[in-house]
Design a protein around this motif. Structure first.
Motif, PDB file in Angstrom:
ATOM      1  N   ARG A  33      31.132  33.449  29.515  1.00 18.12           N
ATOM      2  CA  ARG A  33      31.544  34.134  28.337  1.00 18.12           C
ATOM      3  C   ARG A  33      32.199  34.299  27.350  1.00 18.12           C
ATOM      4  O   ARG A  33      32.779  34.714  26.713  1.00 18.12           O
ATOM      5  CB  ARG A  33      29.879  34.460  27.654  1.00 18.12           C
ATOM      6  N   VAL A  34      32.746  35.869  28.630  1.00 17.48           N
ATOM      7  CA  VAL A  34      33.207  36.769  27.649  1.00 17.48           C
ATOM      8  C   VAL A  34      35.121  36.852  28.617  1.00 17.48           C
ATOM      9  O   VAL A  34      35.893  36.724  27.735  1.00 17.48           O
ATOM     10  CB  VAL A  34      32.808  38.473  27.920  1.00 17.48           C
ATOM     11  N   LEU A  35      34.915  36.262  29.422  1.00 18.64           N
ATOM     12  CA  LEU A  35      36.609  36.017  30.178  1.00 18.64           C
ATOM     13  C   LEU A  35      36.779  35.193  30.474  1.00 18.64           C
ATOM     14  O   LEU A  35      37.899  35.114  31.450  1.00 18.64           O
ATOM     15  CB  LEU A  35      36.203  36.924  31.661  1.00 18.64           C
ATOM     16  N   GLY A  36      35.992  34.014  29.849  1.00 12.93           N
ATOM     17  CA  GLY A  36      37.377  32.759  29.716  1.00 12.93           C
ATOM     18  C   GLY A  36      36.599  32.138  31.459  1.00 12.93           C
ATOM     19  O   GLY A  36      37.866  31.059  31.386  1.00 12.93           O
ATOM     20  N   GLY A  37      36.275  32.492  31.782  1.00 12.66           N
ATOM     21  CA  GLY A  37      36.507  31.811  33.081  1.00 12.66           C
ATOM     22  C   GLY A  37      37.306  32.387  33.650  1.00 12.66           C
ATOM     23  O   GLY A  37      37.529  31.064  35.359  1.00 12.66           O
ATOM     24  N   ALA A  38      37.547  33.802  33.928  1.00 10.47           N
ATOM     25  CA  ALA A  38      38.450  33.944  35.159  1.00 10.47           C
ATOM     26  C   ALA A  38      38.045  34.619  35.885  1.00 10.47           C
ATOM     27  O   ALA A  38      38.919  35.390  36.943  1.00 10.47           O
ATOM     28  CB  ALA A  38      39.981  35.406  34.076  1.00 10.47           C
ATOM     29  N   LEU A  39      37.008  35.047  36.054  1.00 14.12           N
ATOM     30  CA  LEU A  39      36.567  35.480  37.365  1.00 14.12           C
ATOM     31  C   LEU A  39      36.257  34.274  38.469  1.00 14.12           C
ATOM     32  O   LEU A  39      36.010  33.095  38.208  1.00 14.12           O
ATOM     33  CB  LEU A  39      34.531  36.029  37.905  1.00 14.12           C
ATOM     34  N   ALA A  40      35.840  34.353  40.235  1.00 15.55           N
ATOM     35  CA  ALA A  40      36.599  32.910  40.442  1.00 15.55           C
ATOM     36  C   ALA A  40      35.982  33.520  42.345  1.00 15.55           C
ATOM     37  O   ALA A  40      35.802  34.878  42.727  1.00 15.55           O
ATOM     38  CB  ALA A  40      37.707  32.295  40.965  1.00 15.55           C
ATOM     39  N   ASN A  41      35.224  32.518  43.110  1.00 16.97           N
ATOM     40  CA  ASN A  41      35.220  33.175  44.012  1.00 16.97           C
ATOM     41  C   ASN A  41      33.928  34.620  44.175  1.00 16.97           C
ATOM     42  O   ASN A  41      34.347  35.492  44.852  1.00 16.97           O
ATOM     43  CB  ASN A  41      36.323  33.749  45.559  1.00 16.97           C
ATOM     44  N   VAL A  42      32.429  34.312  43.691  1.00 13.24           N
ATOM     45  CA  VAL A  42      31.990  35.502  43.558  1.00 13.24           C
ATOM     46  C   VAL A  42      30.897  35.338  44.534  1.00 13.24           C
ATOM     47  O   VAL A  42      29.915  34.417  45.087  1.00 13.24           O
ATOM     48  CB  VAL A  42      31.255  35.181  41.842  1.00 13.24           C
ATOM     49  N   GLU A  43      30.636  36.378  45.571  1.00 11.76           N
ATOM     50  CA  GLU A  43      29.854  36.053  46.404  1.00 11.76           C
ATOM     51  C   GLU A  43      29.458  37.416  46.977  1.00 11.76           C
ATOM     52  O   GLU A  43      29.258  38.225  46.784  1.00 11.76           O
ATOM     53  CB  GLU A  43      30.930  35.594  47.614  1.00 11.76           C
ATOM     54  N   GLN A  44      28.183  37.769  47.219  1.00 10.82           N
ATOM     55  CA  GLN A  44      27.099  39.209  47.422  1.00 10.82           C
ATOM     56  C   GLN A  44      27.593  39.429  49.102  1.00 10.82           C
ATOM     57  O   GLN A  44      28.229  37.991  50.150  1.00 10.82           O
ATOM     58  CB  GLN A  44      26.477  38.843  47.796  1.00 10.82           C
ATOM     59  N   ALA A  45      28.015  40.329  49.959  1.00 20.78           N
ATOM     60  CA  ALA A  45      28.558  40.290  51.325  1.00 20.78           C
ATOM     61  C   ALA A  45      28.482  42.110  50.730  1.00 20.78           C
ATOM     62  O   ALA A  45      27.665  42.719  50.593  1.00 20.78           O
ATOM     63  CB  ALA A  45      30.373  41.053  50.796  1.00 20.78           C
ATOM     64  N   THR A  46      28.228  42.537  52.597  1.00 22.49           N
ATOM     65  CA  THR A  46      27.985  43.633  53.050  1.00 22.49           C
ATOM     66  C   THR A  46      28.831  44.729  53.766  1.00 22.49           C
ATOM     67  O   THR A  46      29.461  43.223  55.039  1.00 22.49           O
ATOM     68  CB  THR A  46      26.280  43.406  53.959  1.00 22.49           C
ATOM     69  N   PHE A  47      29.097  45.467  53.387  1.00 23.56           N
ATOM     70  CA  PHE A  47      29.939  46.161  54.351  1.00 23.56           C
ATOM     71  C   PHE A  47      29.704  47.972  54.618  1.00 23.56           C
ATOM     72  O   PHE A  47      28.952  48.297  53.901  1.00 23.56           O
ATOM     73  CB  PHE A  47      31.053  46.329  53.279  1.00 23.56           C
ATOM     74  N   GLY A  48      29.515  48.082  55.707  1.00 23.47           N
ATOM     75  CA  GLY A  48      29.149  49.464  55.768  1.00 23.47           C
ATOM     76  C   GLY A  48      27.278  49.175  56.087  1.00 23.47           C
ATOM     77  O   GLY A  48      26.767  50.445  55.673  1.00 23.47           O
TER      78      GLY A  48
END
Length: 336
Positions: A33-48
């Protein structure tokens, strides 16, 4: 470049379990809605053993940094290097008031503060005002003890609340006046009435200098039935309407003098009133319990009220307890 968003910890165990998925959903909504679809490959991740949400973004613009810094789940933001190292980035917080305004109140039935912020963010993102940094006008037509009002004020917005329960009205009016005094914020508070309904008008300055210059935030709180909004306020007075609909379990849905357990009985008659209070380009965000009202039915009521329902890439549905499966829906007023 790839980025990693560190999800804020939550003292609520059930909400904490849903937080990474909700963070991803909010991130996708803002990206769309705001960034014109500029985000990609959104994933949940666990580090440490710690939860993150990772994503790709071509350019960390000022607009993008602002929104990423103020997502409800954002505790910290990192650039994710190819070798796995996390590069900490400076956040651009919108908050203008001390954080205890959001967290200090504790009472039965209070909505989780993180979810209130998420609901406000997603509603703002869907509106025509998502890239503006002026003091917007936010209305909560079922405001209870003011969780939404506090978040709106913290963002530097003008906040208006309507609540039929006089005990809630008195409790919040006492709290907010005590809070500004304890924090030694310059302010003016006037208690009166409008159309026979008790009312609190509070004007406060983030700093003494801003208060003296007339650069103030306004809080208006009225003890009235939500259907009285059309009589109490001028039409098209608000940029955003953000509210928690009655869940039909712990809360009653006030419709006239009686109390009903089903929120559709309230929303069916209240939505046209709320729509009349909204400016063109504004948006209404509603959180509700899917177990007592189907999404298709709520969407139909919003459309019949003359609003355009917004679709998002990922659902915000999550469990609150065994009797509440909460979700949110946002609709925009595109015409006059």
């Amino acid at each position: 470049m790839r980025y990693a968003l560190l999800v804020s910890p939550s003292s609520n165990r059930v909400y904490a379990q849903s937080a990474p998925a909700l963070a991803a959903a909010e991130l996708l909504a803002v990206g769309q809605r705001v960034l014109g679809g500029a985000l990609a490959n959104v994933e949940q991740a666990t580090f440490g053993s710690v939860d993150y949400v990772t994503f790709d973004l071509a350019e960390l613009s000022e607009l993008a940094r602002g929104w990423l810094s103020n997502l409800a789940a954002t505790f910290a933001l990192f650039g994710l290097e190819e070798d796995g190292r996390l590069l900490p980035l400076t956040l651009d917080r919108w908050d203008q008031l001390p954080s205890d305004l959001i967290t200090i109140q504790k009472y039965s039935g209070k909505t989780n503060e993180a979810f209130t912020k998420l609901l406000l963010n997603v509603t703002l993102a869907a509106s025509a005002f998502a890239t503006e940094r002026r003091p917007l006008s936010v209305l909560d037509p079922l405001c209870g003890r003011g969780t939404t009002l506090n978040q709106a004020l913290s963002y530097g917005f003008h906040a208006t609340g309507v609540e039929v329960d006089k005990k809630d009205f008195e409790a919040y009016a006492l709290f907010i006046q005590r809070w500004v005094k304890d924090h030694r914020l310059k302010h003016n508070a006037v208690q009166g009435s409008v159309k026979g309904n008790p009312k609190l008008d509070l004007e406060l300055g983030v700093t003494k200098e801003r208060f003296k210059a007339g650069d103030t935030l306004r809080l208006t709180y009225v003890s009235a039935d939500t259907h009285a909004i059309a009589q109490v306020f001028q039409p098209r007075s608000f940029d955003l309407i953000v509210t928690d609909a009655p869940y039909g379990v712990q809360h009653g849905a006030h419709s006239g003098p009686d109390t009903a357990r089903k929120p559709q009985e309230l929303l069916q008659t209240a939505l046209p009133v709320w729509r009349g209070a909204l400016r063109p380009g504004g948006a209404i965000g509603i959180a509700w319990n899917q177990l007592v009202l189907r999404r298709t039915e709520l969407a139909r009521m919003l459309q019949e009220a003359g609003l355009e329902v917004c679709e998002f890439p990922q659902t915000f549905e999550h469990r609150v307890d065994s009797s509440i499966a909460r979700d949110l829906i946002v609709a925009r007023l595109t015409s006059r």
